[in-house]
Design a protein around this motif. Structure first.
Motif, PDB file in Angstrom:
ATOM      1  N   ILE A  20      14.911  -9.449  -0.515  1.00  0.00           N
ATOM      2  CA  ILE A  20      14.972 -10.925  -0.630  1.00  0.00           C
ATOM      3  C   ILE A  20      15.039 -11.614  -1.865  1.00  0.00           C
ATOM      4  CG2 ILE A  20      12.835 -12.597  -0.542  1.00  0.00           C
ATOM      5  CD1 ILE A  20      11.797 -11.071   1.866  1.00  0.00           C
ATOM      6  N   PHE A  21      14.751 -10.863  -2.852  1.00  0.00           N
ATOM      7  CA  PHE A  21      14.799 -11.335  -4.285  1.00  0.00           C
ATOM      8  C   PHE A  21      16.435 -11.428  -4.542  1.00  0.00           C
ATOM      9  CE2 PHE A  21      15.407 -10.738  -9.003  1.00  0.00           C
ATOM     10  CZ  PHE A  21      14.621 -11.666  -9.447  1.00  0.00           C
ATOM     11  N   ALA A  22      17.156 -10.297  -4.329  1.00  0.00           N
ATOM     12  CA  ALA A  22      18.458 -10.412  -4.691  1.00  0.00           C
ATOM     13  C   ALA A  22      19.073 -11.298  -3.714  1.00  0.00           C
ATOM     14  CB  ALA A  22      18.933  -9.039  -4.472  1.00  0.00           C
ATOM     15  N   LEU A  23      18.918 -11.434  -2.413  1.00  0.00           N
ATOM     16  CA  LEU A  23      19.604 -12.697  -1.680  1.00  0.00           C
ATOM     17  C   LEU A  23      19.197 -13.819  -1.929  1.00  0.00           C
ATOM     18  CD1 LEU A  23      19.493 -11.002   1.773  1.00  0.00           C
ATOM     19  CD2 LEU A  23      21.553 -11.346   0.409  1.00  0.00           C
ATOM     20  N   LYS A  24      17.804 -14.018  -2.385  1.00  0.00           N
ATOM     21  CA  LYS A  24      17.281 -15.429  -2.769  1.00  0.00           C
ATOM     22  C   LYS A  24      18.314 -15.876  -4.064  1.00  0.00           C
ATOM     23  CE  LYS A  24      12.967 -17.676  -3.511  1.00  0.00           C
ATOM     24  NZ  LYS A  24      11.521 -17.418  -3.587  1.00  0.00           N
ATOM     25  N   ALA A  25      18.309 -15.059  -4.985  1.00  0.00           N
ATOM     26  CA  ALA A  25      18.940 -15.188  -6.243  1.00  0.00           C
ATOM     27  C   ALA A  25      20.439 -15.566  -6.043  1.00  0.00           C
ATOM     28  CB  ALA A  25      18.937 -14.121  -7.307  1.00  0.00           C
ATOM     29  N   VAL A  26      21.049 -14.870  -5.203  1.00  0.00           N
ATOM     30  CA  VAL A  26      22.521 -15.413  -4.832  1.00  0.00           C
ATOM     31  C   VAL A  26      22.500 -16.748  -4.307  1.00  0.00           C
ATOM     32  CG1 VAL A  26      24.460 -14.575  -3.501  1.00  0.00           C
ATOM     33  CG2 VAL A  26      23.179 -12.829  -4.741  1.00  0.00           C
ATOM     34  N   LEU A  27      21.965 -17.085  -3.232  1.00  0.00           N
ATOM     35  CA  LEU A  27      21.769 -18.100  -2.417  1.00  0.00           C
ATOM     36  C   LEU A  27      21.631 -19.375  -3.604  1.00  0.00           C
ATOM     37  CD1 LEU A  27      20.131 -17.235   0.762  1.00  0.00           C
ATOM     38  CD2 LEU A  27      22.492 -17.300   0.440  1.00  0.00           C
ATOM     39  N   LYS A  28      20.516 -19.097  -4.346  1.00  0.00           N
ATOM     40  CA  LYS A  28      20.107 -20.243  -5.046  1.00  0.00           C
ATOM     41  C   LYS A  28      21.291 -20.675  -6.220  1.00  0.00           C
ATOM     42  CE  LYS A  28      15.267 -20.475  -5.434  1.00  0.00           C
ATOM     43  NZ  LYS A  28      14.010 -20.388  -6.336  1.00  0.00           N
ATOM     44  N   SER A  29      21.947 -19.571  -6.608  1.00  0.00           N
ATOM     45  CA  SER A  29      23.022 -19.812  -7.598  1.00  0.00           C
ATOM     46  C   SER A  29      24.302 -20.338  -6.986  1.00  0.00           C
ATOM     47  CB  SER A  29      23.517 -18.558  -8.154  1.00  0.00           C
ATOM     48  OG  SER A  29      24.002 -17.435  -7.237  1.00  0.00           O
ATOM     49  N   ARG A  30      24.437 -20.486  -5.530  1.00  0.00           N
ATOM     50  CA  ARG A  30      25.515 -21.282  -4.915  1.00  0.00           C
ATOM     51  C   ARG A  30      24.934 -22.307  -4.433  1.00  0.00           C
ATOM     52  NH1 ARG A  30      26.838 -16.552  -6.599  1.00  0.00           N
ATOM     53  NH2 ARG A  30      28.824 -15.560  -6.113  1.00  0.00           N
ATOM     54  N   SER A  31      24.088 -23.067  -4.775  1.00  0.00           N
ATOM     55  CA  SER A  31      23.378 -24.160  -4.430  1.00  0.00           C
ATOM     56  C   SER A  31      22.787 -24.681  -2.896  1.00  0.00           C
ATOM     57  CB  SER A  31      24.331 -25.527  -4.538  1.00  0.00           C
ATOM     58  OG  SER A  31      24.766 -25.390  -5.938  1.00  0.00           O
ATOM     59  N   LYS A 110      24.785  -3.219   3.723  1.00  0.00           N
ATOM     60  CA  LYS A 110      24.159  -3.314   2.405  1.00  0.00           C
ATOM     61  C   LYS A 110      24.905  -2.214   1.613  1.00  0.00           C
ATOM     62  CE  LYS A 110      19.683  -4.971   3.582  1.00  0.00           C
ATOM     63  NZ  LYS A 110      18.311  -4.583   3.949  1.00  0.00           N
ATOM     64  N   PRO A 111      25.115  -2.110   0.154  1.00  0.00           N
ATOM     65  CA  PRO A 111      24.832  -3.328  -0.518  1.00  0.00           C
ATOM     66  C   PRO A 111      25.925  -4.485  -0.234  1.00  0.00           C
ATOM     67  CG  PRO A 111      26.093  -1.761  -1.797  1.00  0.00           C
ATOM     68  CD  PRO A 111      25.813  -0.961  -0.523  1.00  0.00           C
ATOM     69  N   ILE A 112      25.266  -5.500  -0.495  1.00  0.00           N
ATOM     70  CA  ILE A 112      26.110  -7.082  -0.028  1.00  0.00           C
ATOM     71  C   ILE A 112      27.164  -7.103  -1.011  1.00  0.00           C
ATOM     72  CG2 ILE A 112      25.600  -9.357   0.544  1.00  0.00           C
ATOM     73  CD1 ILE A 112      24.749  -7.681   2.674  1.00  0.00           C
ATOM     74  N   ASP A 113      28.359  -7.439  -0.629  1.00  0.00           N
ATOM     75  CA  ASP A 113      29.446  -8.039  -1.218  1.00  0.00           C
ATOM     76  C   ASP A 113      29.416  -9.510  -1.328  1.00  0.00           C
ATOM     77  OD1 ASP A 113      32.014  -9.294  -1.264  1.00  0.00           O
ATOM     78  OD2 ASP A 113      32.807  -7.362  -1.692  1.00  0.00           O
ATOM     79  N   VAL A 114      28.803 -10.122  -2.356  1.00  0.00           N
ATOM     80  CA  VAL A 114      28.710 -11.393  -2.481  1.00  0.00           C
ATOM     81  C   VAL A 114      29.648 -12.609  -1.886  1.00  0.00           C
ATOM     82  CG1 VAL A 114      28.077 -13.390  -4.004  1.00  0.00           C
ATOM     83  CG2 VAL A 114      26.927 -11.088  -4.365  1.00  0.00           C
ATOM     84  N   ASP A 115      30.983 -11.936  -2.323  1.00  0.00           N
ATOM     85  CA  ASP A 115      32.157 -12.889  -1.850  1.00  0.00           C
ATOM     86  C   ASP A 115      32.217 -12.939  -0.273  1.00  0.00           C
ATOM     87  OD1 ASP A 115      33.032 -13.663  -4.510  1.00  0.00           O
ATOM     88  OD2 ASP A 115      34.326 -11.761  -4.792  1.00  0.00           O
ATOM     89  N   GLN A 116      32.029 -11.738   0.310  1.00  0.00           N
ATOM     90  CA  GLN A 116      32.016 -11.628   1.576  1.00  0.00           C
ATOM     91  C   GLN A 116      30.922 -12.590   2.401  1.00  0.00           C
ATOM     92  OE1 GLN A 116      31.263  -7.502   3.266  1.00  0.00           O
ATOM     93  NE2 GLN A 116      32.361  -8.128   5.112  1.00  0.00           N
ATOM     94  N   LEU A 117      29.696 -12.220   1.828  1.00  0.00           N
ATOM     95  CA  LEU A 117      28.407 -13.052   1.935  1.00  0.00           C
ATOM     96  C   LEU A 117      28.861 -14.379   2.162  1.00  0.00           C
ATOM     97  CD1 LEU A 117      25.527 -13.797   2.921  1.00  0.00           C
ATOM     98  CD2 LEU A 117      25.154 -13.461   0.548  1.00  0.00           C
ATOM     99  N   MET A 118      29.145 -15.249   1.094  1.00  0.00           N
ATOM    100  CA  MET A 118      29.526 -16.555   0.819  1.00  0.00           C
ATOM    101  C   MET A 118      30.777 -16.883   1.850  1.00  0.00           C
ATOM    102  SD  MET A 118      27.307 -17.638  -1.013  1.00  0.00           S
ATOM    103  CE  MET A 118      27.810 -19.104  -0.848  1.00  0.00           C
TER     104      MET A 118
END
Length: 126
Positions: A20-31, A110-118
């Motif tokens: 949750i902490f990791a995904l939350k940080a990624v989402l917040k950083s992407r507005s 997992k582990p999540i690829d941030v570019d793929q997630l976005m």
């Protein structure tokens, strides 16, 4: 397209606070506006009470109710068109198909690829 997803609410359902902490940080950083639930039951309650939720990222292996059953519940609810992404450490042959058969719109291992997630979020939030 970025403007379309800015400030969109994305629900994270995962029983592991580190995830949750990791995904939350990624989402917040992407507005994006992350909303979090630490169980499937809590997540389902939020989906039913928060109309602002535009997408769900759900872990498939949780103790109270697994992600497969939670996705089936979402599909039976009034929010059955809500985009749901299975996020799981299960990456064996057939796991993706099992998630999609349960009603997930997409599958991320997992582990999540941030570019793929976005890319998935941008494609699904319109």
């Amino acid at each position: 397209m970025k403007e379309v997803i800015d400030n969109s609410t994305v629900l994270i359902i995962d029983d592991d606070q580190r995830n949750i902490f990791a995904l939350k940080a990624v989402l917040k950083s992407r507005s994006l506006n992350p909303l979090c639930a630490s169980s499937a039951a809590e997540g389902l309650a939020l989906i039913n009470s928060e109309p602002a939720i535009k997408m769900v990222l759900i872990d498939m292996m949780m103790p109270d109710m697994d992600g497969y059953e939670a996705i089936r519940e979402i599909r039976r609810s009034g929010r059955n068109l809500l985009p749901v992404v299975a996020v799981t450490a299960q990456a064996m042959v057939g796991d993706r198909d099992k998630c999609l058969a349960a009603g997930a719109d997409a599958y991320l291992s997992k582990p999540i690829d941030v570019d793929q997630l976005m890319e998935v979020i941008t494609r699904m939030i319109k």
